[in-house]
Design an enzyme around this catalytic site. Sequence first.
Site, PDB file in Angstrom:
ATOM      1  N   LYS A 253       0.825  -1.208   0.000  1.00 45.57           N
ATOM      2  CA  LYS A 253       0.000   0.000   0.000  1.00 45.57           C
ATOM      3  C   LYS A 253       0.855   1.253   0.000  1.00 45.57           C
ATOM      4  O   LYS A 253       0.397   2.325  -0.303  1.00 45.57           O
ATOM      5  CB  LYS A 253      -0.889   0.031   1.240  1.00 45.57           C
ATOM      6  CG  LYS A 253      -2.041  -0.934   1.116  1.00 45.57           C
ATOM      7  CD  LYS A 253      -3.213  -0.486   1.939  1.00 45.57           C
ATOM      8  CE  LYS A 253      -4.401  -1.358   1.589  1.00 45.57           C
ATOM      9  NZ  LYS A 253      -5.592  -1.069   2.300  1.00 45.57           N
TER      10      LYS A 253
HETATM   11  N1  GLU Z   1     -10.795   1.792   5.987  1.00 47.74           N
HETATM   12  C1  GLU Z   1     -10.587   0.480   5.464  1.00 47.74           C
HETATM   13  C2  GLU Z   1      -9.415   0.558   4.494  1.00 47.74           C
HETATM   14  O1  GLU Z   1      -8.635   1.420   4.635  1.00 47.74           O
HETATM   15  C3  GLU Z   1     -11.860  -0.011   4.820  1.00 47.74           C
HETATM   16  C4  GLU Z   1     -12.020  -1.472   4.725  1.00 47.74           C
HETATM   17  C5  GLU Z   1     -13.429  -1.844   4.346  1.00 47.74           C
HETATM   18  O2  GLU Z   1     -13.772  -1.619   3.177  1.00 47.74           O
HETATM   19  O3  GLU Z   1     -14.175  -2.292   5.189  1.00 47.74           O
HETATM   20  O4  GLU Z   1      -9.237  -0.200   3.578  1.00 47.74           O
END
Ligand code: GLU
Length: 491
Positions: A253
């Site tokens: 990421k």
């Molecule tokens: N905030 C989470 C992320 O950064 C979201 C994950 C989800 O889609 O539940 O990926």
Amino acid sequence: MTIVTRFAPSPTGFVHIGSLRTVLYNYLYTKQNDGKFMLRIEDTDRARFVEGSVENLQNVLASVGLIPDEGPNNPGDKGPYFQSERLDIYQTHIKTLLDDDKAYYCFCSSDRLTELREEQQSLWLPTKYDKKCRYLTPEETQEKLDAGAQYTIRLKVPDNTEITFEDAVRGKITIPSKDVDEQVLMKTDGFPTYHFAVVVDDHLMWVTDIIRGDEWIPSTPKHVLLYSAFGWEMPKFSHVPPLLWEGWKKLSKRTGDVSVESFLAKWFLPEAMLNYISLLGWNPKTTQEIFSMSELIEKFKLSDVHRAGAIFEESRMEWFNSEYIKSYETTTLWNKIKTYLGRYDNEYLEEISNFPEEYILKILEELKTRMKKLEDFKTLTQFFFTDVADLDPELIVNKKMKIESLTDVKTSLTVALEILENVENKLESIDEIKNTFIDEIKNREMKNGQVLWPVRVALSMQQFSPGWLELIYIFGREKSIQRITKVLKQI
Ligand code: GLU
């Protein structure tokens, strides 16, 4: 029932190409169901928040044309869309869980938790909370609260049961409750954790379908428990496979070079990027590879998303890009290039704006099949807009072409000049140029390469360029004469 999906990123920097694919799948599924696609910003982890990343994210989504139906930029009735603005909502909901005995206060210090984790790690055990505070009596808990002790609030996981959920991609998934950690839901600072906020928000925002990366599968049992603790209906889950680098390293990421921003800055066309990544994880069950957005919306099926990770290859995306570039009318392509130039290289745009558009279009028409990215436009075309460069003998002398020395170059270019200056016809079409030169070279009992190699290099001064024929055609007779004359003067 209206289908509602969401993209719920944590604003921690640039937009990863894998996240874009998740957005795309959400978008396609939503559009084919006449639903609503929502953007929610999960910004409760303040330590990881990166200034400007929300604006950046929205710009990226707008650049690629995947615009949410609802979100911070275009609020509907489900906001606020920033979790940091929903703290009172989480407080109300955590209270409900405490009252219903589905959650409990935990007073363990971070030192104790670290010790516990280290001990478990040394014994090769899964790291989990040991439930110490779950067994405090109500009086003990109240006593600590009254004394102002710091606390978190944890999920109570039912003993000896199984947690099951249906996944549209994976099928049924079952996990024994003993393997589920009693997750912190509310932190000491009064901020919810991801697990708690995500469930509360997805419910309150009427999300019907959660499409996200499969790294969230291990978290889903906690979410399932929360839905059932609240007595809420569960959304449909679809966990999509990860994108992998060439070489199977999971796309990190934090790797800037797989950010959508970096691909846009390399002038990949959004439509080509989306087409390519749509196929990373989804099997359209046909040999067709080029899909327009409306075809994708029509054909995409969550049930045809496979489980295995898909490998992302930039060179493959380049192929899609070049297919799109080739397919565009030259004027359409030029308009796209102008947009990109305006954004990433305005200086070059201004420089070439001094030339007639007709000339630019002629160049583009001949060169578009050589372009993999719009970025290539500059490298391929720069010399069309500048004067003849300094002669590079190393480049122009070419023994294979029987050009042994600069004297040979001079002879060949003089012949080319003679042809350009003296032939009857106007040399206005590719065919005319080709036939004339081939005939004239033959008449002089010379080899084609002997004349045409120096002509190509003299006109472009590039190691790689379009062929001599396209160059004469694009420059036209007058300019070709001028350029070759200038080169001859340098010898
Ligand atoms: N905030 C989470 C992320 O950064 C979201 C994950 C989800 O889609 O539940 O990926």
